[in-house]
Write a protein that holds these residues in place. Structure first.
Motif, PDB file in Angstrom:
ATOM      1  N   ARG A  50       0.850  -1.208   0.000  1.00 56.05           N
ATOM      2  CA  ARG A  50       0.000   0.000   0.000  1.00 56.05           C
ATOM      3  C   ARG A  50       0.881   1.252   0.000  1.00 56.05           C
ATOM      4  NH1 ARG A  50      -3.221  -1.785   3.308  1.00 56.05           N
ATOM      5  NH2 ARG A  50      -1.995  -3.408   4.298  1.00 56.05           N
ATOM      6  N   ASN A 110      11.433   0.722   2.028  1.00 55.17           N
ATOM      7  CA  ASN A 110      10.292   1.628   2.207  1.00 55.17           C
ATOM      8  C   ASN A 110       9.463   1.312   3.448  1.00 55.17           C
ATOM      9  OD1 ASN A 110       7.903   3.395   1.080  1.00 55.17           O
ATOM     10  ND2 ASN A 110       7.037   1.337   1.429  1.00 55.17           N
ATOM     11  N   LYS A 160      14.690   7.809  11.141  1.00 55.28           N
ATOM     12  CA  LYS A 160      14.824   8.362   9.785  1.00 55.28           C
ATOM     13  C   LYS A 160      16.152   9.116   9.628  1.00 55.28           C
ATOM     14  CE  LYS A 160      10.996   6.787   8.099  1.00 55.28           C
ATOM     15  NZ  LYS A 160      11.020   5.822   6.987  1.00 55.28           N
ATOM     16  N   ILE A 211       2.932  13.299   2.800  1.00 54.12           N
ATOM     17  CA  ILE A 211       2.423  12.596   1.624  1.00 54.12           C
ATOM     18  C   ILE A 211       1.085  11.967   1.991  1.00 54.12           C
ATOM     19  CG2 ILE A 211       2.929  10.824  -0.107  1.00 54.12           C
ATOM     20  CD1 ILE A 211       5.026  13.138  -0.055  1.00 54.12           C
ATOM     21  N   THR A 255      -0.769   9.414   7.067  1.00 55.32           N
ATOM     22  CA  THR A 255      -1.164  10.800   7.337  1.00 55.32           C
ATOM     23  C   THR A 255      -2.678  10.997   7.318  1.00 55.32           C
ATOM     24  OG1 THR A 255      -0.764  11.231   4.987  1.00 55.32           O
ATOM     25  CG2 THR A 255       0.964  11.899   6.507  1.00 55.32           C
ATOM     26  N   THR A 289      -1.133   9.355   2.489  1.00 51.45           N
ATOM     27  CA  THR A 289      -1.224   7.888   2.619  1.00 51.45           C
ATOM     28  C   THR A 289      -1.934   7.594   3.938  1.00 51.45           C
ATOM     29  OG1 THR A 289       0.796   7.579   3.929  1.00 51.45           O
ATOM     30  CG2 THR A 289       1.056   7.563   1.535  1.00 51.45           C
ATOM     31  N   ARG A 290      -2.033   6.290   4.259  1.00 57.10           N
ATOM     32  CA  ARG A 290      -2.649   5.901   5.526  1.00 57.10           C
ATOM     33  C   ARG A 290      -1.918   6.525   6.711  1.00 57.10           C
ATOM     34  NH1 ARG A 290      -2.217  -0.246   7.380  1.00 57.10           N
ATOM     35  NH2 ARG A 290      -0.077   0.473   7.290  1.00 57.10           N
ATOM     36  N   SER A 335      13.593   7.785   3.719  1.00 54.59           N
ATOM     37  CA  SER A 335      13.751   8.465   5.000  1.00 54.59           C
ATOM     38  C   SER A 335      12.540   9.379   5.205  1.00 54.59           C
ATOM     39  CB  SER A 335      15.079   9.231   4.997  1.00 54.59           C
ATOM     40  OG  SER A 335      15.263   9.936   6.196  1.00 54.59           O
ATOM     41  N   ASP A 359       5.711  -7.465   1.994  1.00 54.05           N
ATOM     42  CA  ASP A 359       5.019  -6.725   3.062  1.00 54.05           C
ATOM     43  C   ASP A 359       4.616  -7.711   4.150  1.00 54.05           C
ATOM     44  OD1 ASP A 359       3.298  -4.813   4.461  1.00 54.05           O
ATOM     45  OD2 ASP A 359       3.278  -3.704   2.587  1.00 54.05           O
ATOM     46  N   LEU A 394       6.888 -10.615   4.544  1.00 52.97           N
ATOM     47  CA  LEU A 394       8.208 -10.219   5.061  1.00 52.97           C
ATOM     48  C   LEU A 394       8.027  -9.308   6.258  1.00 52.97           C
ATOM     49  CD1 LEU A 394      11.381  -9.402   4.668  1.00 52.97           C
ATOM     50  CD2 LEU A 394      10.442  -7.501   3.375  1.00 52.97           C
ATOM     51  N   ASP A 395       8.752  -9.622   7.342  1.00 53.59           N
ATOM     52  CA  ASP A 395       8.889  -8.667   8.444  1.00 53.59           C
ATOM     53  C   ASP A 395      10.340  -8.202   8.396  1.00 53.59           C
ATOM     54  OD1 ASP A 395       9.362  -7.324  10.785  1.00 53.59           O
ATOM     55  OD2 ASP A 395       8.241  -8.717  12.044  1.00 53.59           O
ATOM     56  N   VAL A 396      10.549  -6.941   8.003  1.00 55.00           N
ATOM     57  CA  VAL A 396      11.925  -6.463   7.785  1.00 55.00           C
ATOM     58  C   VAL A 396      12.779  -6.467   9.046  1.00 55.00           C
ATOM     59  CG1 VAL A 396      11.461  -5.045   5.734  1.00 55.00           C
ATOM     60  CG2 VAL A 396      11.249  -4.024   8.012  1.00 55.00           C
ATOM     61  N   GLY A 398       8.176  14.776   2.411  1.00 53.13           N
ATOM     62  CA  GLY A 398       7.499  15.633   3.394  1.00 53.13           C
ATOM     63  C   GLY A 398       6.172  14.990   3.768  1.00 53.13           C
ATOM     64  N   TYR A 451      10.621   7.973  15.732  1.00 58.19           N
ATOM     65  CA  TYR A 451      10.517   7.967  14.260  1.00 58.19           C
ATOM     66  C   TYR A 451      11.595   8.862  13.636  1.00 58.19           C
ATOM     67  CZ  TYR A 451       8.240   8.502   9.662  1.00 58.19           C
ATOM     68  OH  TYR A 451       7.958   8.527   8.305  1.00 58.19           O
ATOM     69  N   ILE A 463       3.073   4.554  -0.348  1.00 59.65           N
ATOM     70  CA  ILE A 463       4.204   4.973  -1.186  1.00 59.65           C
ATOM     71  C   ILE A 463       4.878   3.760  -1.837  1.00 59.65           C
ATOM     72  CG2 ILE A 463       6.520   5.992  -1.065  1.00 59.65           C
ATOM     73  CD1 ILE A 463       5.387   7.897   1.133  1.00 59.65           C
TER      74      ILE A 463
HETATM   75  P1  NAP Z   1       1.831   3.034   4.990  1.00 58.85           P
HETATM   76  O1  NAP Z   1       0.731   3.392   4.046  1.00 58.85           O
HETATM   77  O2  NAP Z   1       1.548   2.815   6.410  1.00 58.85           O
HETATM   78  O3  NAP Z   1       2.608   1.783   4.377  1.00 58.85           O
HETATM   79  C1  NAP Z   1       3.677   1.185   5.060  1.00 58.85           C
HETATM   80  C2  NAP Z   1       3.739  -0.268   4.672  1.00 58.85           C
HETATM   81  O4  NAP Z   1       4.826  -0.878   5.387  1.00 58.85           O
HETATM   82  C3  NAP Z   1       2.455  -1.035   5.055  1.00 58.85           C
HETATM   83  O5  NAP Z   1       2.041  -1.846   3.988  1.00 58.85           O
HETATM   84  C4  NAP Z   1       2.906  -1.857   6.253  1.00 58.85           C
HETATM   85  O6  NAP Z   1       2.237  -3.100   6.394  1.00 58.85           O
HETATM   86  C5  NAP Z   1       4.361  -2.113   5.911  1.00 58.85           C
HETATM   87  N1  NAP Z   1       5.124  -2.552   7.064  1.00 58.85           N
HETATM   88  C6  NAP Z   1       5.017  -2.121   8.358  1.00 58.85           C
HETATM   89  N2  NAP Z   1       5.866  -2.798   9.144  1.00 58.85           N
HETATM   90  C7  NAP Z   1       6.526  -3.683   8.354  1.00 58.85           C
HETATM   91  C8  NAP Z   1       7.518  -4.668   8.590  1.00 58.85           C
HETATM   92  N3  NAP Z   1       8.003  -4.896   9.821  1.00 58.85           N
HETATM   93  N4  NAP Z   1       7.958  -5.406   7.547  1.00 58.85           N
HETATM   94  C9  NAP Z   1       7.483  -5.198   6.303  1.00 58.85           C
HETATM   95  N5  NAP Z   1       6.534  -4.281   6.013  1.00 58.85           N
HETATM   96  C10 NAP Z   1       6.068  -3.526   7.021  1.00 58.85           C
HETATM   97  O7  NAP Z   1       2.957   4.182   4.953  1.00 58.85           O
HETATM   98  P2  NAP Z   1       3.479   5.156   3.799  1.00 58.85           P
HETATM   99  O8  NAP Z   1       2.998   6.506   4.126  1.00 58.85           O
HETATM  100  O9  NAP Z   1       3.257   4.580   2.447  1.00 58.85           O
HETATM  101  O10 NAP Z   1       5.037   5.132   4.154  1.00 58.85           O
HETATM  102  C11 NAP Z   1       6.019   4.461   3.394  1.00 58.85           C
HETATM  103  C12 NAP Z   1       7.388   4.971   3.825  1.00 58.85           C
HETATM  104  O11 NAP Z   1       7.465   6.376   3.596  1.00 58.85           O
HETATM  105  C13 NAP Z   1       7.655   4.774   5.323  1.00 58.85           C
HETATM  106  O12 NAP Z   1       9.000   4.423   5.531  1.00 58.85           O
HETATM  107  C14 NAP Z   1       7.380   6.148   5.899  1.00 58.85           C
HETATM  108  O13 NAP Z   1       8.085   6.355   7.100  1.00 58.85           O
HETATM  109  C15 NAP Z   1       7.870   7.028   4.783  1.00 58.85           C
HETATM  110  N6  NAP Z   1       7.338   8.389   4.814  1.00 58.85           N
HETATM  111  C16 NAP Z   1       6.002   8.623   4.720  1.00 58.85           C
HETATM  112  C17 NAP Z   1       5.533   9.935   4.742  1.00 58.85           C
HETATM  113  C18 NAP Z   1       4.071  10.273   4.623  1.00 58.85           C
HETATM  114  O14 NAP Z   1       3.731  11.449   4.784  1.00 58.85           O
HETATM  115  N7  NAP Z   1       3.189   9.334   4.327  1.00 58.85           N
HETATM  116  C19 NAP Z   1       6.430  10.979   4.885  1.00 58.85           C
HETATM  117  C20 NAP Z   1       7.785  10.711   5.004  1.00 58.85           C
HETATM  118  C21 NAP Z   1       8.226   9.406   4.956  1.00 58.85           C
HETATM  119  P3  NAP Z   1       0.822  -3.200   7.169  1.00 58.85           P
HETATM  120  O15 NAP Z   1      -0.116  -2.373   6.391  1.00 58.85           O
HETATM  121  O16 NAP Z   1       0.492  -4.646   7.139  1.00 58.85           O
HETATM  122  O17 NAP Z   1       1.064  -2.667   8.541  1.00 58.85           O
END
Ligand code: NAP
Length: 248
Positions: free
Chosen positions: A16, A91, A160, A189, A194, A191-192, A142, A37, A63-65, A187, A156, A18
């Motif tokens: 899901r 990611n 990062k 974005i 935010t 997604t879930r 990051s 994931d 996968l659990d990273v 910045g 967090y 990014i």
């Molecule tokens: P997201 O929608 O919550 O997606 C994160 C994904 O990572 C989910 O599918 C989640 O799985 C998976 N995940 C969580 N723990 C894991 C693990 N131990 N092993 C493997 N997969 C795992 O978040 P996102 O907003 O797309 O974020 C993606 C990346 O961008 C993250 O690193 C986040 O910190 C970074 N980021 C996001 C933003 C923003 O504004 N959204 C800004 C800066 C950076 P489950 O759904 O099963 O929990």
């Protein structure tokens, strides 16, 4: 010619948000992609959807990273399916926000374990293949708060910021073998991660962003694609901010 024709990429947390957008963008540019994931069902559904949309080879894995054996297996399964691994996007990420005074030790540890240790374990797992091939790309996702810090996100932000140190160290270590390692610092974005922000908070944030809007997952995917592709061959150890100008 597509930009990632013949390449194989592993993207963590790609069911899901990014990660999914990055996987879809890479597949549309000709790459075979492993979507890894936590949930096998979600990974397989995303892999099937991307394959149907792009015709690319895809593999969905659980996968659990934060677990070394999972990381080793995800990379081994990718090599077994596609013959090699050219690109890794670290990611997967989680938040466990709270003020330091109230933050539990387990909330600190789990965020560091997934966001930072997970990237180390996956990088280690791909490195033996990339170093042998004398070619490869690692892109670490990051965050703006890794550069600025953020009240309520000590765990967090530390994870990062740590990812940026990891990026630069890996870049130096792997450069002699032409394995390039860079980070993207998004910045805000959409997604879930935010979506819980209230509309009022989102409007306030948008006012602070010079480009006047919250970012879309596709904005980050385009930066990851650039760093994974042939247009960035002389770039390593860098942090590319994708934040609409929020932090310069
Ligand atoms: P997201 O929608 O919550 O997606 C994160 C994904 O990572 C989910 O599918 C989640 O799985 C998976 N995940 C969580 N723990 C894991 C693990 N131990 N092993 C493997 N997969 C795992 O978040 P996102 O907003 O797309 O974020 C993606 C990346 O961008 C993250 O690193 C986040 O910190 C970074 N980021 C996001 C933003 C923003 O504004 N959204 C800004 C800066 C950076 P489950 O759904 O099963 O929990």
């Amino acid at each position: 010619m597509k930009r990632l024709e013949g390449k194989t990429a592993v993207i963590t947390g790609a069911a899901r948000g990014i990660g999914l957008e990055i996987a879809a963008a890479f597949a549309a540019e000709g790459a075979s992609v492993t979507i890894a994931d936590l949930s096998l069902q979600d990974s397989e559904a995303a892999a099937a959807d991307i394959a149907a949309r792009t015709g690319a080879g895809t593999l969905g894995l659980a996968l659990d990273v934060s677990k070394e054996a999972d990381c080793e297996k995800a990379v081994a399964d990718t090599v077994a399916a596609f013959g090699k691994v050219d690109i890794l996007v670290n990611n997967a990420g989680i938040t466990k926000d709270g003020l330091v005074l109230r933050m539990k030790e387990t909330d600190f540890d789990s965020v560091i374990s997934v966001n930072l240790k997970g990237a180390f374990l996956m990088s280690k797992a791909v490195s033996k293949f990339m170093l042998k091939a004398r070619s490869g790309r690692i892109v670490n996702i990051s965050s703006i708060v890794g550069l600025t810090g953020q009240a309520g996100q000590a765990n967090y932000s530390a994870s990062k910021a740590g990812l940026i140190g990891l990026t630069k160290s890996l870049a130096r270590e792997f450069a002699p073998r032409q394995v390039l390692v860079n980070a993207v610092a998004p910045g805000f974005i959409r997604t879930r991660m935010t979506e819980d922000l209230k509309d009022e908070a989102k409007a306030k944030i948008s006012e602070l962003i010079p480009l006047g809007r919250i970012g879309e997952p596709g904005d980050v995917a385009k930066a990851a694609l650039f760093l994974a592709g042939g247009d960035s061959v002389y770039i390593t150890g860098q942090v590319l901010s994708v934040n609409g100008g929020l932090y310069m």
